[in-house]
Enzyme design. Structure first.
Site, PDB file in Angstrom:
ATOM      1  N   GLY A 131     -24.250  28.944   8.953  1.00  0.00           N
ATOM      2  CA  GLY A 131     -25.423  28.207   8.470  1.00  0.00           C
ATOM      3  C   GLY A 131     -25.612  26.929   9.260  1.00  0.00           C
ATOM      4  N   ASP A 132     -26.736  26.286   9.018  1.00  0.00           N
ATOM      5  CA  ASP A 132     -27.052  25.021   9.677  1.00  0.00           C
ATOM      6  C   ASP A 132     -27.153  25.157  11.200  1.00  0.00           C
ATOM      7  OD1 ASP A 132     -26.819  23.740   7.118  1.00  0.00           O
ATOM      8  OD2 ASP A 132     -24.662  23.921   7.372  1.00  0.00           O
TER       9      ASP A 132
ATOM     10  N   LYS B  82     -32.254  26.893  12.087  1.00  0.00           N
ATOM     11  CA  LYS B  82     -33.229  27.993  11.990  1.00  0.00           C
ATOM     12  C   LYS B  82     -34.653  27.475  11.872  1.00  0.00           C
ATOM     13  CE  LYS B  82     -30.686  29.744   8.532  1.00  0.00           C
ATOM     14  NZ  LYS B  82     -29.333  29.211   8.721  1.00  0.00           N
TER      15      LYS B  82
ATOM     16  N   ALA C 227     -29.786  26.005   0.438  1.00  0.00           N
ATOM     17  CA  ALA C 227     -30.158  25.749   1.829  1.00  0.00           C
ATOM     18  C   ALA C 227     -30.666  24.310   1.952  1.00  0.00           C
ATOM     19  CB  ALA C 227     -31.243  26.725   2.253  1.00  0.00           C
ATOM     20  N   GLY C 228     -30.974  23.894   3.141  1.00  0.00           N
ATOM     21  CA  GLY C 228     -31.517  22.544   3.302  1.00  0.00           C
ATOM     22  C   GLY C 228     -32.071  22.339   4.686  1.00  0.00           C
ATOM     23  N   HIS C 229     -33.325  21.926   4.759  1.00  0.00           N
ATOM     24  CA  HIS C 229     -33.879  21.590   6.066  1.00  0.00           C
ATOM     25  C   HIS C 229     -34.850  20.438   5.923  1.00  0.00           C
ATOM     26  CE1 HIS C 229     -35.295  25.528   4.518  1.00  0.00           C
ATOM     27  NE2 HIS C 229     -36.345  24.797   4.283  1.00  0.00           N
ATOM     28  N   THR C 230     -34.772  19.563   6.899  1.00  0.00           N
ATOM     29  CA  THR C 230     -35.646  18.396   6.883  1.00  0.00           C
ATOM     30  C   THR C 230     -36.944  18.769   7.581  1.00  0.00           C
ATOM     31  OG1 THR C 230     -33.677  17.077   7.048  1.00  0.00           O
ATOM     32  CG2 THR C 230     -35.747  15.941   7.490  1.00  0.00           C
TER      33      THR C 230
ATOM     34  N   GLN D  62     -28.591  30.264   5.001  1.00  0.00           N
ATOM     35  CA  GLN D  62     -27.162  30.488   5.267  1.00  0.00           C
ATOM     36  C   GLN D  62     -26.982  31.379   6.511  1.00  0.00           C
ATOM     37  OE1 GLN D  62     -28.011  31.321   1.600  1.00  0.00           O
ATOM     38  NE2 GLN D  62     -28.088  29.124   1.475  1.00  0.00           N
TER      39      GLN D  62
ATOM     40  N   THR E 297     -25.949  18.581   0.523  1.00  0.00           N
ATOM     41  CA  THR E 297     -24.911  17.836  -0.200  1.00  0.00           C
ATOM     42  C   THR E 297     -24.523  16.535   0.495  1.00  0.00           C
ATOM     43  OG1 THR E 297     -23.251  19.056   1.029  1.00  0.00           O
ATOM     44  CG2 THR E 297     -23.876  19.970  -1.106  1.00  0.00           C
TER      45      THR E 297
ATOM     46  N   ARG F  52     -22.438  16.290   2.739  1.00  0.00           N
ATOM     47  CA  ARG F  52     -21.032  16.371   3.164  1.00  0.00           C
ATOM     48  C   ARG F  52     -20.926  16.404   4.686  1.00  0.00           C
ATOM     49  NH1 ARG F  52     -19.016  21.681  -0.045  1.00  0.00           N
ATOM     50  NH2 ARG F  52     -21.130  22.332   0.404  1.00  0.00           N
ATOM     51  N   PRO F  53     -19.891  15.718   5.270  1.00  0.00           N
ATOM     52  CA  PRO F  53     -19.703  15.849   6.718  1.00  0.00           C
ATOM     53  C   PRO F  53     -19.354  17.310   7.020  1.00  0.00           C
ATOM     54  CG  PRO F  53     -18.054  14.369   5.751  1.00  0.00           C
ATOM     55  CD  PRO F  53     -18.893  14.865   4.625  1.00  0.00           C
TER      56      PRO F  53
ATOM     57  N   ILE G 189     -27.834  22.724  22.240  1.00  0.00           N
ATOM     58  CA  ILE G 189     -26.996  22.813  23.449  1.00  0.00           C
ATOM     59  C   ILE G 189     -26.871  21.430  24.098  1.00  0.00           C
ATOM     60  CG2 ILE G 189     -28.890  23.470  25.018  1.00  0.00           C
ATOM     61  CD1 ILE G 189     -26.857  25.489  26.255  1.00  0.00           C
ATOM     62  N   ASP G 190     -27.867  20.576  23.890  1.00  0.00           N
ATOM     63  CA  ASP G 190     -27.838  19.220  24.450  1.00  0.00           C
ATOM     64  C   ASP G 190     -26.696  18.388  23.863  1.00  0.00           C
ATOM     65  OD1 ASP G 190     -29.686  19.630  22.161  1.00  0.00           O
ATOM     66  OD2 ASP G 190     -29.598  17.442  22.086  1.00  0.00           O
TER      67      ASP G 190
HETATM   68  P1  IMP Z   1     -22.978  28.390  -2.724  1.00  0.00           P
HETATM   69  O1  IMP Z   1     -23.973  29.142  -1.885  1.00  0.00           O
HETATM   70  O2  IMP Z   1     -23.497  27.094  -3.268  1.00  0.00           O
HETATM   71  O3  IMP Z   1     -22.344  29.245  -3.783  1.00  0.00           O
HETATM   72  O4  IMP Z   1     -21.764  27.968  -1.762  1.00  0.00           O
HETATM   73  C1  IMP Z   1     -20.885  28.926  -1.181  1.00  0.00           C
HETATM   74  C2  IMP Z   1     -20.504  28.525   0.240  1.00  0.00           C
HETATM   75  O5  IMP Z   1     -21.656  28.634   1.086  1.00  0.00           O
HETATM   76  C3  IMP Z   1     -20.036  27.072   0.373  1.00  0.00           C
HETATM   77  O6  IMP Z   1     -19.046  27.031   1.390  1.00  0.00           O
HETATM   78  C4  IMP Z   1     -21.270  26.340   0.845  1.00  0.00           C
HETATM   79  O7  IMP Z   1     -20.964  25.158   1.543  1.00  0.00           O
HETATM   80  C5  IMP Z   1     -21.881  27.388   1.755  1.00  0.00           C
HETATM   81  N1  IMP Z   1     -23.329  27.241   1.931  1.00  0.00           N
HETATM   82  C6  IMP Z   1     -24.299  27.566   1.052  1.00  0.00           C
HETATM   83  N2  IMP Z   1     -25.507  27.294   1.559  1.00  0.00           N
HETATM   84  C7  IMP Z   1     -25.321  26.811   2.798  1.00  0.00           C
HETATM   85  C8  IMP Z   1     -26.213  26.393   3.853  1.00  0.00           C
HETATM   86  O8  IMP Z   1     -27.439  26.417   3.742  1.00  0.00           O
HETATM   87  N3  IMP Z   1     -25.604  25.955   4.999  1.00  0.00           N
HETATM   88  C9  IMP Z   1     -24.258  25.949   5.151  1.00  0.00           C
HETATM   89  N4  IMP Z   1     -23.405  26.344   4.206  1.00  0.00           N
HETATM   90  C10 IMP Z   1     -23.921  26.776   3.040  1.00  0.00           C
END
Ligand code: IMP
Length: 426
Positions: free
Chosen positions: A12-13, A16, A39-42, A223, A300, A302-303, A331-332
């Site tokens: 993930g991350d 995309k 998920a998360g995108h700015t 993901q 989250t 998180r680092p 790649i940069d």
């Molecule tokens: P859950 O999807 O919240 O149940 O988390 C399960 C695992 O998937 C954890 O390790 C999360 O950090 C990871 N995870 C869930 N969504 C993402 C994402 O969008 N990017 C990166 N890791 C993710």
């Protein structure tokens, strides 16, 4: 051919959103098919940065219908917050629709996600604590509530009463916490029903009609392959299938209708949450990747754990998804590294392999076997043409293609929209 699938090829991350942005220009429809607000995108809307967790980044193309598909788990509170955030910036959201089959993340799912993680203590998954796992668990236990249940509210109330009795028993007896109040939930969901009602559709028909009439449909994954419930590093995975097969299952589309399957690969690796990560760097190189790549979770904060590119991981994603194209991002970030190790195999119990064992105990023993690539040590962010890339950068890209047997169609060389090198038209 008009249908595109965009999936993550690592943990993930991978960025995309960038390729979705490029492809979204020609999309008539954008579909999310799995996951939820983990998920998360700015995104930038009218000059203002907004972080979206549930809505796909393709939702921002107002000319494309945006569908939250049947395989998604939807937190209606988050959905409405994201709609509000977009509308408050003058964005029209009437094109954002939800499948009647999508499951509802209920407040008790979020509570149970937290309680379960706490209980697992040292064995915790490191979830995003958004209730994703508990919601999918209820779906497969067949006690979940679906968006379509809201249409006939009396049915919704009956199903809620029956499920809540089970959930409250878990919460009070197993975890010794306060139960959820049925009447309060009914009140909250009465309001939610009113706000969602006009967006609830039979998405399977709508998506298939779009495909059959040759519209451009973009399936946006969240993901990635290594977090897949079946093929990832179980149990350190999410609860859905973020793969091309997940599109068929989670959007109700035949595999025959998927044309391009595009795997997004970050030029190095990152992971959030727990679980094995063979090329992880707990040294100054890891810190440098995190700093230059700004590797902090959008959901989250998180680092992210950082490490070198692991081609065994990318190859597995290519095989499982049947990738037709690769997009290499960030790649940069490698511009200033003199040497760039790339993992081309593992050594496990003295044997060389490129396979990822299903047993985490076995996988944890893997030592990375690196091919040492020379860095290019120059700023490539302004390059727009493949031929202008430094030779060592081309060699790095060629290694990825050779190992995965998949062509690279696009390389992203910086965060901005225009920082792209198109190698093959997608
Ligand atoms: P859950 O999807 O919240 O149940 O988390 C399960 C695992 O998937 C954890 O390790 C999360 O950090 C990871 N995870 C869930 N969504 C993402 C994402 O969008 N990017 C990166 N890791 C993710």
């Amino acid at each position: 051919m008009p249908s595109y699938v965009v999936v993550g090829s690592q943990w993930g991350d991978e960025g995309k959103g960038k390729i979705v942005d490029v492809l979204g220009e020609k999309a008539d429809m954008v579909v999310r098919f799995q996951g939820g607000n983990n998920a998360g995108h700015t995104v930038v809307v009218n000059g203002k940065k907004t972080v979206l967790h549930l809505l796909p980044s393709g939702a921002l193309h107002p000319n494309a219908k945006c569908i939250i598909g049947p395989g998604v788990v939807i937190d209606p509170f988050v959905f409405l917050q994201e709609i509000d955030a977009l509308e408050s910036q003058g964005f029209d959201s009437s094109h954002i629709l939800i499948s009647d089959c999508a499951h509802l993340i209920m407040p008790y799912h979020i509570k149970l996600d937290m309680l379960q993680e706490e209980r697992l203590a040292n064995n915790k998954i490191g979830t995003t604590k958004r209730g994703i796992g508990p919601c999918y668990a209820d779906k497969y236990t067949r006690i979940g509530l679906r968006v379509g249940d809201l249409i006939d509210f009396e049915t919704f109330k009956k199903r809620l009463a029956s499920t809540l009795a089970i959930k409250n028993e878990q919460i009070t007896k197993l975890y010794r916490e306060e139960p959820f109040d049925y009447d309060k939930l009914v009140e909250q969901f009465k309001e939610i029903r009113e706000k969602l009602y006009d967006r609830i559709i039979d998405s399977v028909t709508v998506v298939n009609e779009a495909l059959d009439s040759n519209q451009h449909v973009l399936f946006e994954g969240a993901q990635a392959a290594m977090l897949d419930i079946n093929y990832g590093t179980y149990p350190y995975v999410t609860s859905s299938s973020p793969t091309s097969a997940g599109v068929c299952e989670g959007a109700g589309v035949s595999p025959h209708k998927l044309d391009k399957i595009i795997g997004v690969v970050k030029a190095y690796s990152t992971r959030v949450g727990e679980g094995p990560f063979i090329t992880e760097l707990n040294d100054e190189n890891g810190a440098k990747l995190r700093k230059i790549g700004n590797e902090y979770g959008a959901t989250t904060g998180r680092p992210r754990r950082c490490g070198w590119l692991d081609l065994c991981v990318v190859k597995r994603a290519a095989v499982i998804n049947g990738l037709t194209d690769l997009v290499i991002t960030k790649i940069d970030v490698l511009d200033s590294f003199e040497k760039i190790p790339v993992c081309i195999a593992y050594e496990i119990n003295g044997k060389r392999t490129t396979a990822i064992p299903s047993s985490l105990e076995e996988y944890a023993k893997a030592k990375p076997i690196y091919e040492m690539m020379d860095g290019w040590c120059e700023d490539i962010t302004s390059i727009r043409c493949y031929d202008d890339l430094p030779e060592n950068c081309k060699k790095f890209l060629a290694k990825i293609e050779e190992f995965t047997k998949t062509k690279i169609s696009l390389v992203s060389v910086g965060p901005d929209r225009e920082n792209n090198i198109v190698i093959h038209e997608i």
